[in-house]
Design an enzyme around this catalytic site. Structure first.
Site, mmCIF file in Angstrom:
data_model
loop_
_atom_site.group_PDB
_atom_site.id
_atom_site.type_symbol
_atom_site.label_atom_id
_atom_site.label_comp_id
_atom_site.label_asym_id
_atom_site.label_seq_id
_atom_site.Cartn_x
_atom_site.Cartn_y
_atom_site.Cartn_z
ATOM 1 N N CYS A 133 -6.129 1.467 5.983
ATOM 2 C CA CYS A 133 -6.711 0.204 6.442
ATOM 3 C C CYS A 133 -6.097 -0.146 7.801
ATOM 4 O O CYS A 133 -5.189 0.530 8.288
ATOM 5 C CB CYS A 133 -6.446 -0.902 5.425
ATOM 6 S SG CYS A 133 -4.710 -1.383 5.306
ATOM 7 N N GLU A 161 0.880 3.793 1.923
ATOM 8 C CA GLU A 161 1.367 4.141 3.256
ATOM 9 C C GLU A 161 2.597 3.321 3.625
ATOM 10 O O GLU A 161 3.577 3.848 4.164
ATOM 11 C CB GLU A 161 0.291 3.909 4.323
ATOM 12 C CG GLU A 161 -0.986 4.678 4.124
ATOM 13 C CD GLU A 161 -2.045 3.884 3.374
ATOM 14 O OE1 GLU A 161 -1.743 3.312 2.287
ATOM 15 O OE2 GLU A 161 -3.181 3.823 3.854
ATOM 16 N N CYS A 171 -2.259 -0.714 7.674
ATOM 17 C CA CYS A 171 -1.471 0.513 7.596
ATOM 18 C C CYS A 171 -1.524 1.317 8.889
ATOM 19 O O CYS A 171 -0.527 1.923 9.285
ATOM 20 C CB CYS A 171 -1.938 1.348 6.407
ATOM 21 S SG CYS A 171 -1.546 0.558 4.824
ATOM 22 N N HIS A 191 0.840 -1.195 0.000
ATOM 23 C CA HIS A 191 0.000 0.000 0.000
ATOM 24 C C HIS A 191 0.878 1.249 0.000
ATOM 25 O O HIS A 191 2.042 1.218 0.419
ATOM 26 C CB HIS A 191 -0.890 0.030 1.243
ATOM 27 C CG HIS A 191 -1.948 -1.026 1.235
ATOM 28 N ND1 HIS A 191 -2.952 -1.058 2.171
ATOM 29 C CD2 HIS A 191 -2.167 -2.088 0.429
ATOM 30 C CE1 HIS A 191 -3.749 -2.087 1.943
ATOM 31 N NE2 HIS A 191 -3.278 -2.732 0.886
#
Length: 154
Positions: A86, A58, A89, A56
């Site tokens: 999410c 992040e 993260c 992701h």
């Protein structure tokens, strides 16, 4: 000392990263990390390219920022990300001890707020020193995601 710029300014830069993800046929989420007024990391989703569902934006930004600083703690930094993080993260954000998380669009299906609302004791979910700000340029962030998924469905 550098002048502090607005959350909207940095979110617009995160949106540029999301647009790069869109062009790369990745889910268009962009992130950047700012430390004392300096952008130390820029990233976007790389899940498709890396064949890694943990890649992701992040997570990519945390790795780049830690490398830049030469350490794993980001306690003087702010994460700007175009979509509500999410649970994975936010767990990583907890461990970095990041000072602030600023996100654009809310994610009612997979965002950490949905999960956090289902947990009775939220004290271990977000680091106590981390400030959260949501909804910054939410419409622009959401529009890019909607366009991406509409294009994929047609």
């Amino acid at each position: 000392m550098l002048e502090a710029l607005s959350d909207e300014h940095y979110m617009r830069l995160a949106l540029r990263e999301a647009e790069e993800a869109y062009r790369a046929e990745e889910v268009p989420v962009g992130a950047l990390i700012v430390c004392r007024g300096i952008i130390i990391a820029r990233a976007y989703n790389l899940c498709e390219r890396l064949h890694d569902f943990t890649a992701h934006a992040e997570m990519q930004a945390f790795t780049a920022a830690s490398e830049y600083l030469g350490g794993k703690q980001l306690n003087e930094c702010t994460l700007y990300v175009t979509l509500e993080p999410c649970v994975m993260c936010m767990g990583a954000a907890f461990n970095t001890r990041i000072s602030r998380v600023v996100f654009g669009a809310y994610d009612p299906k997979r965002g950490y707020l949905r999960t956090a609302s289902q947990i009775e004791d939220q004290s271990g979910f977000i680091h106590p020193k981390t400030e959260i700000t949501g909804g910054v340029l939410a419409e622009e962030c959401s529009a890019l995601l909607k366009a991406f998924f509409e294009e994929r469905r047609s």
